[in-house]
Design a protein around this motif. Sequence first.
Motif, PDB file in Angstrom:
ATOM      1  N   THR A 253       0.847  -1.181   0.000  1.00 28.94           N
ATOM      2  CA  THR A 253       0.000   0.000   0.000  1.00 28.94           C
ATOM      3  C   THR A 253       0.887   1.236   0.000  1.00 28.94           C
ATOM      4  N   PHE A 254       0.317   2.364  -0.371  1.00 29.68           N
ATOM      5  CA  PHE A 254       1.097   3.600  -0.399  1.00 29.68           C
ATOM      6  C   PHE A 254       0.197   4.792  -0.122  1.00 29.68           C
ATOM      7  N   LYS A 255       0.811   5.917   0.213  1.00 33.20           N
ATOM      8  CA  LYS A 255       0.100   7.173   0.360  1.00 33.20           C
ATOM      9  C   LYS A 255       0.440   8.061  -0.826  1.00 33.20           C
ATOM     10  N   GLY A 256      -0.574   8.724  -1.341  1.00 33.53           N
ATOM     11  CA  GLY A 256      -0.363   9.597  -2.484  1.00 33.53           C
ATOM     12  C   GLY A 256      -1.510   9.482  -3.469  1.00 33.53           C
ATOM     13  N   ASN A 257      -1.673  10.507  -4.272  1.00 28.34           N
ATOM     14  CA  ASN A 257      -2.731  10.541  -5.284  1.00 28.34           C
ATOM     15  C   ASN A 257      -2.108  10.209  -6.633  1.00 28.34           C
ATOM     16  N   ALA A 258      -2.075   8.899  -6.957  1.00 26.19           N
ATOM     17  CA  ALA A 258      -1.389   8.474  -8.168  1.00 26.19           C
ATOM     18  C   ALA A 258      -2.036   7.217  -8.728  1.00 26.19           C
ATOM     19  N   THR A 259      -1.857   7.021 -10.021  1.00 25.56           N
ATOM     20  CA  THR A 259      -2.292   5.795 -10.690  1.00 25.56           C
ATOM     21  C   THR A 259      -1.097   4.853 -10.799  1.00 25.56           C
ATOM     22  N   GLU A 260      -1.333   3.597 -10.461  1.00 27.00           N
ATOM     23  CA  GLU A 260      -0.249   2.614 -10.421  1.00 27.00           C
ATOM     24  C   GLU A 260      -0.251   1.748 -11.666  1.00 27.00           C
ATOM     25  N   LYS A 261       0.931   1.493 -12.202  1.00 27.06           N
ATOM     26  CA  LYS A 261       1.112   0.569 -13.326  1.00 27.06           C
ATOM     27  C   LYS A 261       2.056  -0.540 -12.875  1.00 27.06           C
ATOM     28  N   LEU A 262       1.639  -1.790 -13.082  1.00 28.34           N
ATOM     29  CA  LEU A 262       2.422  -2.942 -12.642  1.00 28.34           C
ATOM     30  C   LEU A 262       2.961  -3.717 -13.839  1.00 28.34           C
ATOM     31  N   SER A 263       4.257  -4.050 -13.790  1.00 26.22           N
ATOM     32  CA  SER A 263       4.884  -4.890 -14.808  1.00 26.22           C
ATOM     33  C   SER A 263       5.644  -6.013 -14.112  1.00 26.22           C
TER      34      SER A 263
END
Length: 275
Positions: A253-263
């Motif tokens: 989990t993380f804090k922040g306003n962002a979109t995550e991309k997983l590779s």
Amino acid sequence: MILKVEHATLFEYDSPIYETATEVRLHPSNNHAAPQRCASFKLQVDPPATIFEYTDFYGNCVNHFNLLQSHKRVKIVATSVVETGIGNTSAADDEDIFLMDFSGESRYVHFDPAVRDFTTCFATNTDSYHLAESICRHINESFIYEPGVTDVHSTSAVVMALGRGVCQDFAHIMLATCRYLGVPARYVSGYLFGGSTPDGRDEASHAWCEVYCGKEKGWIGMDPTHSTLFVDDRYIKIGSGRDYGDVPPVRGTFKGNATEKLSVAVKVSSMDEKS
């Protein structure tokens, strides 16, 4: 066999994040009761972080770390060398109390009407080993391997309705069927050399089942994704649990306003061929 695994996970974000907390289950099992030995394991994280370790309730090795500084990407690279063998995992003396966890419904394993109907053709088989083998073969022959139609949160009920999915989905169907018929079974996360997918590519983690066939036979690995059905020395076990939710390769989990991309990139190679 002596196999080397290189497993790279990359998280990318479209804006800076902070206070990342991550758990990693990528350390191959080193259980003395199983035909597998982890010769070496190295975990690298970028940005650099102090990595801690603990053993979870099901005996799986878990590494974890926190990143407090601002960052836009996290790269996790696990490199393992594993000596594999052929055989079953013996049953421990205190196994009975844990069998309850592998005998009922769980987060992704449901006894829905479709699963109950699916079990009717197996109900007359009373031997757990032959019953599990029949279930494994029937799933392999009846369901279609098709990436992209499900995701990591798909339950056995969803897969039953679709009639298709990937290794994780087929493992959940087998768990639901075995457990509903009274045979304890657990989910296994790991790798398969030369074929994590039916076309023989090593492009991701693999998943299969271990079925409890009594004190004498112990836990027997079965793979409904592949027509060979039984686990052999091409398989590398990472860990096991009630379903995928207990042994995800990476979770955080993380804090922040962002979109995550997983590779994710996985390579499994034989060191025997290089010797």
